[in-house]
Design a protein around this motif. Structure first.
Motif, short mmCIF file in Angstrom:
data_model
loop_
_atom_site.label_atom_id
_atom_site.label_comp_id
_atom_site.label_asym_id
_atom_site.label_seq_id
_atom_site.Cartn_x
_atom_site.Cartn_y
_atom_site.Cartn_z
N THR A 73 1.37 6.81 -10.15
CA THR A 73 0.38 6.94 -11.21
C THR A 73 0.68 5.86 -12.24
O THR A 73 1.84 5.70 -12.65
N PRO B 288 -4.12 9.07 -17.07
CA PRO B 288 -3.60 7.76 -16.67
C PRO B 288 -4.73 6.81 -16.26
O PRO B 288 -5.90 7.21 -16.14
N GLU C 128 -1.54 12.56 -11.25
CA GLU C 128 -2.61 12.24 -12.19
C GLU C 128 -3.44 13.49 -12.51
O GLU C 128 -3.79 13.73 -13.68
N ALA D 45 -4.35 6.25 -9.95
CA ALA D 45 -3.33 6.84 -9.07
C ALA D 45 -3.54 6.29 -7.67
O ALA D 45 -4.68 6.06 -7.25
#
Length: 495
Positions: free
Chosen positions: A362, A354, A343, A357
């Protein structure tokens, strides 16, 4: 499919009328249609959104006692989702979940819940005074992710706790895993108690048959959804749906009124109104595109060395009855990096952010706002990351076993309200926690108030911290200290 005219947006229309009439505001908020707002902020967000940031008056109705356009907007939402009643929530699904729990159980009532509940569920349990009975979901040890709970696990929990007053499950999980909710509903209803569903990540399920069945369609009695998470509503905008007679609609309305602000954001409320219209009129085609984009991403990711992205291939595993393909979980263990490291690389080097995580994965959430062009940028970034790390792979340890559910000595409410003392996490083994510990997101605790702290939990927390996960919960932001219950001998759990 619908009884009402789903093309209507009564609340949004009322706000537009107010704005277009250039109504002179002698009411709060103090920025007065943006004229009193900080110039830089106003120039960025624009006058339009500020012109519908209003307060309660007849034209725009009252969230706490709706009789006009909010009432109509909620009735349209209930029709769209197949509910008997829908309540708008502008303090997130966390608030809707708390209201859901408080509508179903009270002081001393047992409620059966999965262990991987969001912290808002425990907050609702604390507020209600209920006693949680935890059910361990299935765990996929390849990726270190909790799956759903099985009907068998729910049945066993009810057989052991026939005095339980409600069951709560998650549908789907943060990672898109759906349980056999129809079977679970039948089992729960055989005890004539309500099934509560945290469907924060499933507000879209109703509108496309390529997705798992929605909780209401499967027989749930009350369902909390994050309209903002997947659909076109603004952050904090959520809905609470009620169906059947096991939950009192009036009770739910009263609890929501108690928990929600008396100065709700009409911008958020209007976003619920238009998000419902969008789904009712165009949901299938919009979600078809989101699913296609997500499946394209999944296929391409699985072609890259070192990455794995699960999909419908996990259906049939314990706790996995169905799967929402819009959740794209990227496992990077075979590159020798953690999900958090992946991430960080995506965010800092490629400006790709994203959703969350964890230790090994992720998560990227695909919604109505994604397209192939943006996915291709993700794929190219992952290819470069693979090229950098794959041949340097030095191995990452086996997936950490999630600690066993510890002994619950006090109810969460008793522990939370107890006299406490802070001590180092290392020295706290054997003590009774008065705080949560969780990685956020997703906000699923590994330790709840009222539970006895074990060496296994302390070691697990230290490993999460070593992996740079955002471990939170205790007042001590570094999670080196934790508050524990003092004078334990004066307290006993109500069972």
């Amino acid at each position: 499919m619908f009884r009402l005219n789903q093309a209507k947006t009564p609340l949004f229309d009322a706000l537009l009328e107010y704005s277009y009439n250039n109504t002179i505001p002698y009411h709060v908020p103090g920025h007065k249609r943006g004229q009193g707002m900080d110039e830089e902020f106003r120039n960025f967000v624009g006058y339009n959104v500020l012109s519908i940031d209003v307060t309660v008056f007849d034209q725009v109705d009252s969230l706490h006692k709706p009789t006009g356009v909010i009432k109509e907007a909620q009735e349209l939402a209930a029709d769209a989702y197949g509910a008997d009643a829908t309540l708008f929530c502008i303090h997130g699904t966390s608030g809707a979940i708390q209201a859901m729990i408080m509508s179903a159980v009270g002081e001393g009532d047992k409620i059966i819940v999965p262990r991987n509940i969001h912290k808002s569920v425990t907050a609702g349990i604390i507020l209600s005074g209920a006693i949680p009975v935890y059910v361990q979901p299935a765990i996929d040890k390849n990726i270190g992710v909790a799956m759903g709970v099985t009907p068998e696990a729910v049945k066993e929990a009810l057989e052991e706790n026939p005095d339980a007053k409600a069951v709560l499950i998650i549908n789907p999980t943060y990672y898109g895993v759906a349980s056999d909710i129809k079977s679970i509903a039948r089992i729960v209803h055989s005890y004539d108690i309500p099934l509560l569903v945290d469907e924060a990540h499933g507000p879209h399920l109703r509108f496309n048959d390529r997705l798992p069945i929605s909780a209401l369609e499967a027989g749930a009695d009350i369902v909390a959804q994050s309209t903002h998470k997947i659909l076109g509503a603004m952050t904090q905008a959520s809905m609470l749906h009620i169906k059947g007679d096991r939950i009192s609609i009036n009770r739910a309305k009263n609890v929501m009124s108690m928990l929600q602000t008396t100065s709700p954001s009409y911008i958020l409320l209007a976003s619920l109104d238009v998000a419902r219209r969008q789904m009712a009129l165009h949901g299938k085609e919009l979600l078809d595109n989101a699913i296609d984009v997500a499946e394209y991403a999944r296929k391409r990711i699985n072609e890259i060395d070192g990455f794995y992205c699960f999909g419908r291939d996990i259906i049939g595993q314990p706790g996995v009855y169905d799967f929402d393909p819009t959740k794209v979980t990227i496992t990077a263990r075979n590159l020798g990096i953690t999900g958090y490291e992946l991430e960080t690389i995506l965010a800092e080097k490629y400006f790709i952010q994203p959703e969350l995580a964890d230790m090994y994965n992720t998560l990227c959430v695909m919604t109505l706002g994604d397209d192939y062009k943006k996915v291709d940028k993700l794929i190219e970034a992952l290819k470069e990351i693979s090229n950098e790390y794959y041949l340097k792979y030095i191995g990452i340890s086996n997936v950490l076993d999630i600690p066993e559910i510890p002994e619950m000595v006090l109810t969460p409410r008793e522990a939370y309200n107890s006299a406490t003392i802070a001590m180092s996490l290392e020295d706290s083994v054997g003590q009774i926690s008065a705080e949560f510990i969780y990685a956020y997101p997703p906000g699923i605790p590994v330790l709840y108030p009222g539970e006895r702290i074990t060496r296994e939990i302390v070691e697990y927390v230290e490993k999460m911290k070593d992996a740079s996960l955002h471990v939170q919960g205790p007042e001590d932001q570094d999670v080196n200290y934790i508050k524990v219950v003092r004078n334990l001998e004066a307290l006993t759990i109500t069972a």
